[in-house]
Design a protein around this motif. Structure first.
Motif, mmCIF file in Angstrom:
data_model
loop_
_atom_site.group_PDB
_atom_site.id
_atom_site.type_symbol
_atom_site.label_atom_id
_atom_site.label_comp_id
_atom_site.label_asym_id
_atom_site.label_seq_id
_atom_site.Cartn_x
_atom_site.Cartn_y
_atom_site.Cartn_z
ATOM 1 N N GLU A 39 1.944 1.100 -10.785
ATOM 2 C CA GLU A 39 1.970 1.264 -9.338
ATOM 3 C C GLU A 39 0.581 1.636 -8.810
ATOM 4 O O GLU A 39 0.137 1.131 -7.779
ATOM 5 N N HIS A 58 4.703 -6.308 -6.438
ATOM 6 C CA HIS A 58 4.698 -5.827 -5.056
ATOM 7 C C HIS A 58 4.296 -6.929 -4.081
ATOM 8 O O HIS A 58 4.764 -6.950 -2.950
ATOM 9 N N ASP A 107 6.178 2.739 -5.020
ATOM 10 C CA ASP A 107 6.485 1.366 -4.626
ATOM 11 C C ASP A 107 6.370 1.206 -3.114
ATOM 12 O O ASP A 107 5.882 0.182 -2.616
ATOM 13 N N LEU A 111 3.786 -1.284 -1.029
ATOM 14 C CA LEU A 111 4.197 -2.215 0.030
ATOM 15 C C LEU A 111 3.497 -1.897 1.348
ATOM 16 O O LEU A 111 3.113 -2.805 2.089
#
Length: 136
Positions: A39, A58, A107, A111
């Motif tokens: 991430e 992503h 996450d 985004l």
């Protein structure tokens, strides 16, 4: 709620966990959040302007949201439970309705940087999180 922005990403490939630091927008308080290497890398790649030859996870999710005629309205880090942060994605559909989806902060932030969506932290999380302090 207060709006924050991504201030720092600390990546140490020798460690399993990485660190992102959120900074109060128009303020001085900081909130560090431990996240995974994948991430952290996804966030850093996006911020650095790297365009992969094929969509990464992503990127794929961002493309799917857009192709379904929705957008990431905002993300909210809304809970701290047993030293784990929780977040919600607020997706706006083409009909104008808002869908709220439970997600990990890492996450959600990955985004948010792709969709240029604002990041917020609930007041209760700020109050219960000791690391959210002013810069000394």
């Amino acid at each position: 709620m207060i709006e924050v922005e991504l201030s720092k990403i600390v990546i140490d490939e020798k460690r399993h966990d990485q660190l992102i630091v959120l900074k109060e927008k128009n303020g001085e308080r900081l909130l560090p959040i431990v996240i995974g290497l994948a991430e952290a890398s996804a966030i850093k790649l996006q911020i650095s302007g790297f365009i992969p030859p094929r969509p990464l996870t992503h990127d794929l999710l961002h493309i799917m949201i857009k192709d379904l005629e929705a957008s990431v309205e905002k993300i909210v880090i809304d809970k701290l439970h047993e030293n784990t942060f929780h977040a919600k994605l607020f997706l706006k559909t083409n009909s104008g309705s808002i869908k709220i989806i439970d997600a990990r902060p890492s996450d959600s932030i990955a985004l948010a940087v792709r969709s240029h969506a604002p990041i917020f932290i609930e007041d209760e999380v700020i109050k219960s999180s000791k690391p959210f302090n002013k810069i000394q």
